[in-house]
Design a protein around this motif. Structure first.
Motif, short mmCIF file in Angstrom:
data_model
loop_
_atom_site.label_atom_id
_atom_site.label_comp_id
_atom_site.label_asym_id
_atom_site.label_seq_id
_atom_site.Cartn_x
_atom_site.Cartn_y
_atom_site.Cartn_z
N LYS A 77 -57.46 43.70 39.95
CA LYS A 77 -56.03 43.14 40.56
C LYS A 77 -56.68 41.93 42.01
O LYS A 77 -56.57 40.90 41.80
CB LYS A 77 -55.82 43.65 41.69
N TYR A 116 -51.55 37.96 34.02
CA TYR A 116 -51.48 38.92 35.32
C TYR A 116 -49.81 39.48 35.50
O TYR A 116 -49.72 40.62 36.10
CB TYR A 116 -51.67 37.17 36.74
N GLU A 117 -48.45 39.30 34.82
CA GLU A 117 -47.02 39.40 35.24
C GLU A 117 -47.71 40.90 34.12
O GLU A 117 -46.29 42.27 34.57
CB GLU A 117 -46.29 38.51 34.47
N LYS A 120 -49.41 43.15 36.43
CA LYS A 120 -48.63 44.05 37.54
C LYS A 120 -47.68 44.55 37.32
O LYS A 120 -46.98 46.05 37.31
CB LYS A 120 -48.36 42.79 37.64
N ASN A 123 -49.48 48.13 35.80
CA ASN A 123 -50.14 48.71 36.66
C ASN A 123 -51.58 48.77 36.12
O ASN A 123 -51.67 49.89 35.77
CB ASN A 123 -49.89 49.85 37.25
#
Length: 126
Positions: A77, A116-117, A120, A123
């Motif tokens: 992350k 990235y989304e 996210k 997880n």
């Protein structure tokens, strides 16, 4: 009073006033402000080149990161956060400088943001 005397007197008065203002406890320092303005004007080209180099370096990192994503390489992350910061820097520079060639990283920035989304939401960071 001749024009020469007026200028000399006016210049002397201005010098005294600016010096007094600088010494005043209000912390207004006109000499620093004048020097800062002159410095910015003298260094404008250098600052622009540094900003362009920063944008190019951010673009390089974005493109490389995008290649790594496309080769199924996973990232932490923190690494994603750094690249997202690079994307913001790069896009801001491109927006402020419309003549800067931006076509080289459009799909890469889109893919980085999308991935990235996804990471996210799932997880699934490294």
């Amino acid at each position: 009073m001749s024009m020469k005397e007026f200028v000399e007197t006016g210049g002397s008065v201005l010098l005294i006033v600016l010096t007094l203002v600088q010494v005043a406890p209000i912390r207004i320092n006109p000499w620093s402000a004048i020097a800062r303005t002159i410095g910015k004007a003298l260094n404008a080209d250098l600052n622009e080149k540094m900003d362009a180099n920063e944008a190019k370096t951010a673009r390089y990192r974005i493109l490389r990161f995008d290649d790594e994503i496309r080769h199924k390489m996973r990232h932490s992350k923190e690494h994603f956060d750094q690249i997202i910061e690079d994307v913001d820097t790069y896009e801001r520079y491109c927006q402020d400088h419309p003549r800067f060639p931006n076509g080289k990283a459009v799909s890469a920035t889109d893919n980085v943001k999308r991935t990235y989304e996804k990471c996210k939401d799932e997880n699934s960071f490294l």
